[in-house]
Structure formats: structure tokens, C-alpha cells
Design a protein around this motif. Sequence first.
Motif, PDB file in Angstrom:
ATOM      1  N   MET A   1       0.849  -1.196   0.000  1.00 44.65           N
ATOM      2  CA  MET A   1       0.000   0.000   0.000  1.00 44.65           C
ATOM      3  C   MET A   1       0.883   1.243   0.000  1.00 44.65           C
ATOM      4  N   ASN A   2       0.429   2.240  -0.728  1.00 47.54           N
ATOM      5  CA  ASN A   2       1.167   3.494  -0.731  1.00 47.54           C
ATOM      6  C   ASN A   2       0.432   4.529   0.125  1.00 47.54           C
ATOM      7  N   SER A   3       1.025   5.680   0.280  1.00 45.37           N
ATOM      8  CA  SER A   3       0.469   6.693   1.191  1.00 45.37           C
ATOM      9  C   SER A   3      -0.891   7.207   0.737  1.00 45.37           C
ATOM     10  N   ASN A   4      -1.111   7.311  -0.572  1.00 42.49           N
ATOM     11  CA  ASN A   4      -2.414   7.777  -1.047  1.00 42.49           C
ATOM     12  C   ASN A   4      -3.513   6.769  -0.718  1.00 42.49           C
ATOM     13  N   GLN A   5      -3.199   5.508  -0.797  1.00 41.40           N
ATOM     14  CA  GLN A   5      -4.187   4.490  -0.459  1.00 41.40           C
ATOM     15  C   GLN A   5      -4.545   4.553   1.023  1.00 41.40           C
ATOM     16  N   VAL A   6      -3.525   4.665   1.861  1.00 40.63           N
ATOM     17  CA  VAL A   6      -3.743   4.707   3.313  1.00 40.63           C
ATOM     18  C   VAL A   6      -4.486   5.976   3.715  1.00 40.63           C
TER      19      VAL A   6
ATOM     20  N   ASP B   1      -4.395   3.508  -5.863  1.00 43.16           N
ATOM     21  CA  ASP B   1      -4.510   2.221  -6.554  1.00 43.16           C
ATOM     22  C   ASP B   1      -3.850   2.297  -7.935  1.00 43.16           C
ATOM     23  N   ALA B   2      -4.120   3.385  -8.650  1.00 36.56           N
ATOM     24  CA  ALA B   2      -3.536   3.567  -9.982  1.00 36.56           C
ATOM     25  C   ALA B   2      -2.013   3.661  -9.895  1.00 36.56           C
ATOM     26  N   GLN B   3      -1.524   4.389  -8.907  1.00 36.34           N
ATOM     27  CA  GLN B   3      -0.075   4.509  -8.734  1.00 36.34           C
ATOM     28  C   GLN B   3       0.545   3.138  -8.459  1.00 36.34           C
ATOM     29  N   GLN B   4      -0.132   2.350  -7.638  1.00 36.30           N
ATOM     30  CA  GLN B   4       0.364   1.020  -7.296  1.00 36.30           C
ATOM     31  C   GLN B   4       0.385   0.117  -8.529  1.00 36.30           C
TER      32      GLN B   4
END
Length: 59
Positions: free
Chosen positions: A1-6, A49-52
Motif C-alpha cells: 500500500m502506498n500513502s495515497n491508499q492509506v 490504486d492507480a499509482q500502485q
Amino acid sequence: MNSNQVEGKLQDIGGKIQEEAGKLVGNQEQQVKGLKNQVEGKTQEKVGDAQQTIHNATK
């Protein structure tokens, strides 16, 4: 998970809490703010999600 998701998930959950609190006390303004926070949170989560997806595709 990245920071935007969290951060997006946390904002979504916070918005749900704010909306329900507004319902409990009969404050429409708080309900609307809660809904707004949910939308913003879900949007930020989708960006994450897109970034991931992009990150995983470039590995």
C-alpha cells in the motif's frame, strides 16, 4: 500500500464517522461534510490504486 491508499482510506472512514455523528445529533451540515470527506477519500484511494498498478507494471 502506498500513502495515497492509506490516507484515502482513513479519510473515507473519518467521513463515515462524521456523517453518522451528524445523523445522531441531527446536524445536516456535518452529514454533508462527512459525505464530502468520503468522496475525497475514495478518490485519493483510487489515485493510490492507480499509482500502485503503474508501479507494479514497471517492475
